[in-house]
Design a protein around this motif. Sequence first.
Motif, mmCIF file in Angstrom:
data_model
loop_
_atom_site.group_PDB
_atom_site.id
_atom_site.type_symbol
_atom_site.label_atom_id
_atom_site.label_comp_id
_atom_site.label_asym_id
_atom_site.label_seq_id
_atom_site.Cartn_x
_atom_site.Cartn_y
_atom_site.Cartn_z
ATOM 1 N N ALA A 251 42.118 49.327 52.855
ATOM 2 C CA ALA A 251 40.977 48.568 52.326
ATOM 3 C C ALA A 251 41.382 47.230 51.722
ATOM 4 O O ALA A 251 42.432 47.103 51.094
ATOM 5 C CB ALA A 251 40.242 49.397 51.281
ATOM 6 N N ILE A 252 40.522 46.251 51.918
ATOM 7 C CA ILE A 252 40.670 44.911 51.349
ATOM 8 C C ILE A 252 39.424 44.623 50.528
ATOM 9 O O ILE A 252 38.303 44.901 50.969
ATOM 10 C CB ILE A 252 40.845 43.862 52.459
ATOM 11 C CG1 ILE A 252 42.176 44.109 53.149
ATOM 12 C CG2 ILE A 252 40.710 42.448 51.926
ATOM 13 C CD1 ILE A 252 42.540 43.148 54.214
ATOM 14 N N THR A 253 39.616 44.069 49.334
ATOM 15 C CA THR A 253 38.494 43.751 48.459
ATOM 16 C C THR A 253 38.113 42.280 48.624
ATOM 17 O O THR A 253 38.969 41.409 48.566
ATOM 18 C CB THR A 253 38.859 44.036 46.993
ATOM 19 O OG1 THR A 253 39.212 45.415 46.878
ATOM 20 C CG2 THR A 253 37.693 43.727 46.071
ATOM 21 N N TYR B 34 33.226 43.893 47.417
ATOM 22 C CA TYR B 34 32.935 44.509 48.697
ATOM 23 C C TYR B 34 34.258 44.989 49.297
ATOM 24 O O TYR B 34 35.240 44.249 49.298
ATOM 25 C CB TYR B 34 32.252 43.506 49.622
ATOM 26 C CG TYR B 34 31.004 42.911 49.011
ATOM 27 C CD1 TYR B 34 29.794 43.597 49.054
ATOM 28 C CD2 TYR B 34 31.043 41.678 48.363
ATOM 29 C CE1 TYR B 34 28.651 43.058 48.484
ATOM 30 C CE2 TYR B 34 29.900 41.133 47.788
ATOM 31 C CZ TYR B 34 28.710 41.825 47.853
ATOM 32 O OH TYR B 34 27.585 41.294 47.280
ATOM 33 N N SER B 35 34.282 46.204 49.799
ATOM 34 C CA SER B 35 35.513 46.796 50.314
ATOM 35 C C SER B 35 35.442 46.907 51.836
ATOM 36 O O SER B 35 34.601 47.625 52.380
ATOM 37 C CB SER B 35 35.717 48.174 49.679
ATOM 38 O OG SER B 35 36.952 48.695 50.048
ATOM 39 N N TRP B 36 36.359 46.199 52.510
ATOM 40 C CA TRP B 36 36.386 46.135 53.975
ATOM 41 C C TRP B 36 37.570 46.926 54.512
ATOM 42 O O TRP B 36 38.685 46.826 53.983
ATOM 43 C CB TRP B 36 36.475 44.677 54.413
ATOM 44 C CG TRP B 36 36.539 44.475 55.893
ATOM 45 C CD1 TRP B 36 35.532 44.657 56.801
ATOM 46 C CD2 TRP B 36 37.656 44.002 56.643
ATOM 47 N NE1 TRP B 36 35.964 44.335 58.069
ATOM 48 C CE2 TRP B 36 37.270 43.927 57.998
ATOM 49 C CE3 TRP B 36 38.959 43.629 56.304
ATOM 50 C CZ2 TRP B 36 38.128 43.502 59.007
ATOM 51 C CZ3 TRP B 36 39.820 43.202 57.304
ATOM 52 C CH2 TRP B 36 39.394 43.146 58.642
ATOM 53 N N ILE B 37 37.335 47.696 55.573
ATOM 54 C CA ILE B 37 38.381 48.479 56.218
ATOM 55 C C ILE B 37 38.732 47.801 57.550
ATOM 56 O O ILE B 37 37.909 47.759 58.469
ATOM 57 C CB ILE B 37 37.921 49.937 56.484
ATOM 58 C CG1 ILE B 37 37.334 50.567 55.229
ATOM 59 C CG2 ILE B 37 39.081 50.752 57.055
ATOM 60 C CD1 ILE B 37 38.280 50.674 54.067
ATOM 61 N N PRO B 38 39.960 47.250 57.663
ATOM 62 C CA PRO B 38 40.349 46.539 58.887
ATOM 63 C C PRO B 38 40.513 47.470 60.091
ATOM 64 O O PRO B 38 40.947 48.610 59.937
ATOM 65 C CB PRO B 38 41.702 45.917 58.540
ATOM 66 C CG PRO B 38 41.840 46.011 57.068
ATOM 67 C CD PRO B 38 40.993 47.171 56.634
#
Length: 186
Positions: A62-64, A115-119
């Motif tokens: 995860a990336i914030t 916001y938490s993005w999953i690559p």
Amino acid sequence: MELSLPGLVMLQMLCLATGYPNGAPTGACEDMTPRHTGVLPQPSPAPYTLLVNTGTFQPGKAITVTISGPEYRGVLLEARTDGSTNALGSWQCTGNPQGAITHANTNLKGESTAYSWIPPDSTSPVYFMATVAQQRAVFWVNVRSAALKRGKPASLGLATEANAGMAKEKPVLLLGICFLMILVLA
């Protein structure tokens, strides 16, 4: 009948002028433009910046992403690669397969909204693109983050990417710390 006709016309005009309080419509994902009838994006530079908690990404880690700037009411946020308008990855709070996230209401949001993005498994550099709306008639499109490169998985060795760089730049400091530790332990 004449009295109700002007009322009906005004009601129809109000319906046409509404925004999207429950999020951006699906068609907005490609060009990042809200479908706010009769309203154009702000021509001035956006007062917003997209901040990420890292400069690299790894699939599944995860990336914030936060939006820095004044409070806002609406957002459309997605990850992309250069030359493509397709959204990548998924957002942890929605699991949206298209990879885009939008507001669920028009309550004020600020820098505390993360916001938490999953690559995905991608080798191309990735950046984030947003449309940010302060209010229905005041919004900016194409707010873009810096690009993130795919990183290598962390190894179990003694040196990580962060402290290996420090060791190259500050060898005297590391030697001094080691010397102090020897003195304390002796």
